[in-house]
Design a protein around this motif. Structure first.
Motif, PDB file in Angstrom:
ATOM      1  N   ILE A  61      11.750  -2.896   0.234  1.00 29.03           N
ATOM      2  CA  ILE A  61      11.912  -4.276  -0.251  1.00 29.03           C
ATOM      3  C   ILE A  61      10.555  -4.894  -0.568  1.00 29.03           C
ATOM      4  O   ILE A  61      10.390  -5.578  -1.579  1.00 29.03           O
ATOM      5  CB  ILE A  61      12.694  -5.120   0.774  1.00 29.03           C
ATOM      6  CG1 ILE A  61      14.104  -4.549   0.957  1.00 29.03           C
ATOM      7  CG2 ILE A  61      12.768  -6.580   0.329  1.00 29.03           C
ATOM      8  CD1 ILE A  61      14.939  -5.259   1.999  1.00 29.03           C
ATOM      9  N   ALA A  62       9.567  -4.629   0.265  1.00 28.91           N
ATOM     10  CA  ALA A  62       8.216  -5.151   0.007  1.00 28.91           C
ATOM     11  C   ALA A  62       7.691  -4.682  -1.339  1.00 28.91           C
ATOM     12  O   ALA A  62       6.927  -5.390  -2.007  1.00 28.91           O
ATOM     13  CB  ALA A  62       7.266  -4.721   1.121  1.00 28.91           C
ATOM     14  N   SER A  63       8.124  -3.506  -1.780  1.00 27.54           N
ATOM     15  CA  SER A  63       7.596  -2.912  -3.016  1.00 27.54           C
ATOM     16  C   SER A  63       8.017  -3.674  -4.269  1.00 27.54           C
ATOM     17  O   SER A  63       7.430  -3.452  -5.335  1.00 27.54           O
ATOM     18  CB  SER A  63       8.042  -1.453  -3.130  1.00 27.54           C
ATOM     19  OG  SER A  63       9.430  -1.364  -3.421  1.00 27.54           O
ATOM     20  N   ILE A  64       8.997  -4.568  -4.162  1.00 21.23           N
ATOM     21  CA  ILE A  64       9.454  -5.308  -5.348  1.00 21.23           C
ATOM     22  C   ILE A  64       9.118  -6.802  -5.251  1.00 21.23           C
ATOM     23  O   ILE A  64       9.690  -7.616  -5.968  1.00 21.23           O
ATOM     24  CB  ILE A  64      10.967  -5.116  -5.584  1.00 21.23           C
ATOM     25  CG1 ILE A  64      11.781  -5.544  -4.354  1.00 21.23           C
ATOM     26  CG2 ILE A  64      11.270  -3.658  -5.933  1.00 21.23           C
ATOM     27  CD1 ILE A  64      13.282  -5.569  -4.590  1.00 21.23           C
ATOM     28  N   THR A  65       8.178  -7.154  -4.390  1.00 21.22           N
ATOM     29  CA  THR A  65       7.775  -8.556  -4.247  1.00 21.22           C
ATOM     30  C   THR A  65       6.648  -8.896  -5.221  1.00 21.22           C
ATOM     31  O   THR A  65       5.943  -8.002  -5.699  1.00 21.22           O
ATOM     32  CB  THR A  65       7.313  -8.843  -2.804  1.00 21.22           C
ATOM     33  OG1 THR A  65       6.262  -7.935  -2.458  1.00 21.22           O
ATOM     34  CG2 THR A  65       8.468  -8.690  -1.820  1.00 21.22           C
ATOM     35  N   CYS A  85      -0.120   2.034   8.072  1.00 18.37           N
ATOM     36  CA  CYS A  85       1.232   2.204   8.605  1.00 18.37           C
ATOM     37  C   CYS A  85       2.275   1.684   7.606  1.00 18.37           C
ATOM     38  O   CYS A  85       2.491   2.309   6.573  1.00 18.37           O
ATOM     39  CB  CYS A  85       1.344   1.561   9.980  1.00 18.37           C
ATOM     40  SG  CYS A  85       2.741   2.196  10.952  1.00 18.37           S
ATOM     41  N   ASN A  86       2.905   0.553   7.856  1.00 16.59           N
ATOM     42  CA  ASN A  86       3.860   0.020   6.891  1.00 16.59           C
ATOM     43  C   ASN A  86       3.194  -0.224   5.537  1.00 16.59           C
ATOM     44  O   ASN A  86       3.815  -0.046   4.484  1.00 16.59           O
ATOM     45  CB  ASN A  86       4.476  -1.280   7.421  1.00 16.59           C
ATOM     46  CG  ASN A  86       5.676  -1.752   6.631  1.00 16.59           C
ATOM     47  OD1 ASN A  86       5.785  -2.932   6.300  1.00 16.59           O
ATOM     48  ND2 ASN A  86       6.590  -0.852   6.321  1.00 16.59           N
ATOM     49  N   LEU A  91       2.416   1.446  -0.231  1.00 19.44           N
ATOM     50  CA  LEU A  91       1.597   2.036  -1.303  1.00 19.44           C
ATOM     51  C   LEU A  91       2.248   3.304  -1.858  1.00 19.44           C
ATOM     52  O   LEU A  91       2.200   3.556  -3.065  1.00 19.44           O
ATOM     53  CB  LEU A  91       0.196   2.343  -0.789  1.00 19.44           C
ATOM     54  CG  LEU A  91      -0.716   1.143  -0.532  1.00 19.44           C
ATOM     55  CD1 LEU A  91      -2.058   1.602   0.032  1.00 19.44           C
ATOM     56  CD2 LEU A  91      -0.936   0.325  -1.810  1.00 19.44           C
ATOM     57  N   ALA A  92       2.852   4.102  -0.984  1.00 14.65           N
ATOM     58  CA  ALA A  92       3.555   5.301  -1.447  1.00 14.65           C
ATOM     59  C   ALA A  92       4.816   4.926  -2.215  1.00 14.65           C
ATOM     60  O   ALA A  92       5.137   5.538  -3.239  1.00 14.65           O
ATOM     61  CB  ALA A  92       3.898   6.197  -0.260  1.00 14.65           C
ATOM     62  N   GLU A  93       5.505   3.919  -1.740  1.00 18.82           N
ATOM     63  CA  GLU A  93       6.752   3.468  -2.384  1.00 18.82           C
ATOM     64  C   GLU A  93       6.519   3.023  -3.824  1.00 18.82           C
ATOM     65  O   GLU A  93       7.345   3.279  -4.706  1.00 18.82           O
ATOM     66  CB  GLU A  93       7.366   2.322  -1.564  1.00 18.82           C
ATOM     67  CG  GLU A  93       8.710   1.835  -2.060  1.00 18.82           C
ATOM     68  CD  GLU A  93       9.872   2.768  -1.745  1.00 18.82           C
ATOM     69  OE1 GLU A  93      10.893   2.684  -2.450  1.00 18.82           O
ATOM     70  OE2 GLU A  93       9.759   3.574  -0.799  1.00 18.82           O
ATOM     71  N   VAL A  97      -0.265   5.772  -4.204  1.00 19.56           N
ATOM     72  CA  VAL A  97      -0.803   6.988  -3.586  1.00 19.56           C
ATOM     73  C   VAL A  97       0.267   8.066  -3.705  1.00 19.56           C
ATOM     74  O   VAL A  97       1.461   7.765  -3.801  1.00 19.56           O
ATOM     75  CB  VAL A  97      -1.193   6.782  -2.096  1.00 19.56           C
ATOM     76  CG1 VAL A  97      -2.348   5.812  -1.962  1.00 19.56           C
ATOM     77  CG2 VAL A  97      -0.002   6.354  -1.266  1.00 19.56           C
ATOM     78  N   PRO A  98      -0.120   9.335  -3.719  1.00 15.71           N
ATOM     79  CA  PRO A  98       0.852  10.414  -3.914  1.00 15.71           C
ATOM     80  C   PRO A  98       1.660  10.724  -2.659  1.00 15.71           C
ATOM     81  O   PRO A  98       1.202  10.517  -1.539  1.00 15.71           O
ATOM     82  CB  PRO A  98      -0.035  11.602  -4.297  1.00 15.71           C
ATOM     83  CG  PRO A  98      -1.341  11.320  -3.621  1.00 15.71           C
ATOM     84  CD  PRO A  98      -1.506   9.822  -3.665  1.00 15.71           C
TER      85      PRO A  98
END
Length: 218
Positions: A61-65, A85-86, A91-93, A97-98
């Motif tokens: 969810i954080a990835s679409i903010t 951590c989260n 960053l991966a989501e 980062v790969p």
């Protein structure tokens, strides 16, 4: 060095990161999830916690903010970004980062002090360590097992930043627990350097992560 610390509902390591950055000589400030303009900052740290309760999966969810768009602009400006951590999961989501950080092998939350090997010193965050230096920091996650189908590419481009030493508590591929992008400016690590920033915490080995940010020259 003005460093933005991203806050999501459920972040719980933001104050620890703030404190570590102050000790390191930085100028930290908090940034909420709905802020898009991050141009005033010289670097960004996405701290640990449980953004949005880790619903769906950690970081989803954080990835679409809105703040993610600001972080992507920071990346274009070649300013350093650290996810812890989260923050690493986020960053991966979003593909900065790969690979992915997924459920631990034992499907349990693991919280313990671990030995780590600094596999690369080309990132701003690990630049003050020696290559293959062994350090101690805590890990605290249920979804930290690293997986990547293009593992050889990571080796070829020196993108493996941290590895577990002696043991592999979550079953990560090749014991990897920290990676960076191709430039080295974006780094995602599952262990918590902010929780190892003072000797009173049991280790100060993590402080160099933040000193590296403060001393970074673009």
């Amino acid at each position: 060095m003005k460093v933005g610390i991203i806050r999501f509902p459920g972040s719980n390591c933001d104050r620890d990161v703030f404190h570590a950055l102050k000790i390191a000589g930085g100028e930290p400030d908090y940034v909420w999830w709905n802020q898009k303009d991050l141009s005033d900052f010289d670097a960004i740290v996405i701290p640990g916690g449980f953004s949005y309760g880790d619903y769906l999966r950690a970081g989803a969810i954080a990835s679409i903010t809105p703040v993610i768009e600001g972080i992507k602009e920071i990346v274009k400006e070649e300013k350093p970004v650290l996810g812890i951590c989260n923050g690493a999961q986020i960053l991966a989501e979003v593909g900065l980062v790969p690979g992915i950080f997924t459920n631990n092998d034992n499907a349990k939350f693991i919280c313990k002090q671990v030995e780590l090997k600094v596999a690369s010193t080309r990132t701003p965050f690990t630049s003050m360590y020696k290559k293959n230096e062994i350090i101690n920091m805590p890990m605290a996650h249920a979804e930290g097992r690293y997986y990547n189908e293009e593992i050889e590419k990571l080796h070829d481009q020196d993108q493996i930043v941290l590895k577990f030493e002696r043991e592999n508590p979550n079953g990560s591929m090749e014991a990897i627990t920290g990676v960076c992008d191709e430039t080295g400016l974006i780094c995602a690590v599952m262990p918590h350097p902010e929780r190892a920033s003072e000797t009173i915490l049991g280790s100060s080995d993590g402080l160099k992560f933040f000193k590296g940010i403060v001393n970074f020259k673009s």
